[in-house]
Design a protein around this motif. Sequence first.
Motif, mmCIF file in Angstrom:
data_model
loop_
_atom_site.group_PDB
_atom_site.id
_atom_site.type_symbol
_atom_site.label_atom_id
_atom_site.label_comp_id
_atom_site.label_asym_id
_atom_site.label_seq_id
_atom_site.Cartn_x
_atom_site.Cartn_y
_atom_site.Cartn_z
ATOM 1 N N TRP A 30 -2.033 0.816 -10.124
ATOM 2 C CA TRP A 30 -3.463 0.504 -10.020
ATOM 3 C C TRP A 30 -3.770 -0.138 -8.671
ATOM 4 O O TRP A 30 -4.783 0.201 -8.028
ATOM 5 N N LEU A 31 -2.896 -1.048 -8.223
ATOM 6 C CA LEU A 31 -3.121 -1.732 -6.954
ATOM 7 C C LEU A 31 -3.071 -0.763 -5.781
ATOM 8 O O LEU A 31 -3.899 -0.836 -4.855
ATOM 9 N N LEU A 32 -2.135 0.169 -5.810
ATOM 10 C CA LEU A 32 -2.047 1.169 -4.739
ATOM 11 C C LEU A 32 -3.312 2.026 -4.700
ATOM 12 O O LEU A 32 -3.791 2.389 -3.615
ATOM 13 N N ALA A 33 -3.849 2.321 -5.881
ATOM 14 C CA ALA A 33 -5.107 3.092 -5.930
ATOM 15 C C ALA A 33 -6.245 2.289 -5.305
ATOM 16 O O ALA A 33 -7.108 2.851 -4.606
ATOM 17 N N GLN A 34 -6.277 0.967 -5.540
ATOM 18 C CA GLN A 34 -7.310 0.118 -4.934
ATOM 19 C C GLN A 34 -7.167 0.075 -3.416
ATOM 20 O O GLN A 34 -8.162 0.109 -2.684
ATOM 21 N N VAL A 35 -5.931 -0.009 -2.940
ATOM 22 C CA VAL A 35 -5.678 -0.036 -1.492
ATOM 23 C C VAL A 35 -6.201 1.238 -0.836
ATOM 24 O O VAL A 35 -6.852 1.186 0.215
ATOM 25 N N LEU A 70 3.269 1.446 -0.122
ATOM 26 C CA LEU A 70 2.206 0.782 0.631
ATOM 27 C C LEU A 70 2.257 1.180 2.104
ATOM 28 O O LEU A 70 1.221 1.341 2.755
ATOM 29 N N GLN A 71 3.468 1.357 2.621
ATOM 30 C CA GLN A 71 3.632 1.770 4.017
ATOM 31 C C GLN A 71 3.006 3.145 4.249
ATOM 32 O O GLN A 71 2.390 3.400 5.297
ATOM 33 N N GLN A 72 3.119 4.020 3.266
ATOM 34 C CA GLN A 72 2.541 5.359 3.396
ATOM 35 C C GLN A 72 1.014 5.315 3.457
ATOM 36 O O GLN A 72 0.380 6.249 3.962
ATOM 37 N N LEU A 73 0.437 4.225 2.950
ATOM 38 C CA LEU A 73 -1.008 4.041 3.025
ATOM 39 C C LEU A 73 -1.421 3.287 4.287
ATOM 40 O O LEU A 73 -2.599 2.941 4.452
#
Length: 425
Positions: A30-35, A70-73
């Motif tokens: 969910w957090l990655l989706a928010q980022v 997260l790095q990929q984002l």
Amino acid sequence: MKLLHTSDWHLGQSFFTKSRKDEHQAFINWLLAQVAQQQIDAVIIAGDVFDTGTPPSYAREIYNQFVVDLQQLKCVLVVLGGNHDSVSTLNESKQILACLNTFVVASTGVDINEQVFCIPDKSGNPGAILCAVPFIRPRDVLQSSAGESGIDKRQALGNAIKQHYAKLYQLAVVMQQKQMQQSGVTLPIIATGHLTALGVSQSDSVRDIYIGTLDGFAADGFPPADYIALGHIHRPQLVAKTEHIRYSGSPIPLSFDELTSQKQVMLVEFKDGTRHLSAIDVPRFQPMQVIKGDLATIEQALQQFTSQEQAVQEMPCWLCIEVETQDYLSDLQQRIQSLTEGANVEVLQLRRSRNKQRQLLSQEQRETLAELKPLDVFELRLNMEKFAGEAELARVQRVRQQFEQILSEAQHQGASTASDGGQQA
């Protein structure tokens, strides 16, 4: 510049023997989706990434995979050590994670220049200056002196933490001024912390820190940063009614009493010289509920979990059941087990709630204060509280030992005073 402030993940926690692995993974997804959706430049975890200093392998895997995702984002990650975290565990991957846009500050026992640095935005330009303050261990900022009283030690530690923040902030201001001269842009200054601020509301899962030295840190000890991201307290809240000094709280309920507060992460945005703060509610990934009352009330409340449709569609609900009456029953556990048959629930905690206030009032009719010893009064006061779990019971024992020590010192001082008076007479 957009930041997400979160804390107190406690990866690897065992909750009444239940693993939180699936909940934590669902939260991270969910957090990655928010980022991605909010185009976040940096995520700050303000301490207690892990629940113990030796987290299980799956907890480390979840953590490492999150760094990669997260790095990929193209999002920066800042990880601060908490009182549950092991400094060596966080530091063991620090150099590798630095290659993945991740800053790890496990303790204040490193060079002060490593605790103040620039956070880049998605384009790689300087976006904010961070005073990275993890959980502060007294030995890293203070040298104890022989003969100090408890009050002296508390004041010394509070002053040492305040001075540490001041040093970091001064470095940040110098860095801010240099950046202003180079680019004409004034970068915001952000500070972090993992401690108990005075006046906050705690929960059962929060472990006391600074026991015997510092109970809480005064808000006026924080530097005048543009935002202060705090961890350690699991309920999201302001500090000293100040908008920009905040606890984000834990992302999942770490104890049943945390069900009364909505879990969240803080979105912090700096744009055109202004600060915008907004809370993003975190969904509940595991059904949990507290049921209180007599057996009839509990039986009625359990009916919501007995439908066949719910049993098929939903995860079992974790329950804390507190029986407020009929606590004299010797077969209480068997009765609750019978009531939950066929229900889509798992009872993780079963407590008897005795009416201690009524017991104390009845006892007061037979006793006067003059008939009671100080330790008796203290124990009576303790009996008015509810303590559940190993952490709470350990806390009670520490408080009891401290009181006995204070009482012993007071009695010794009183005896010495009486002896001196007798000799003078």
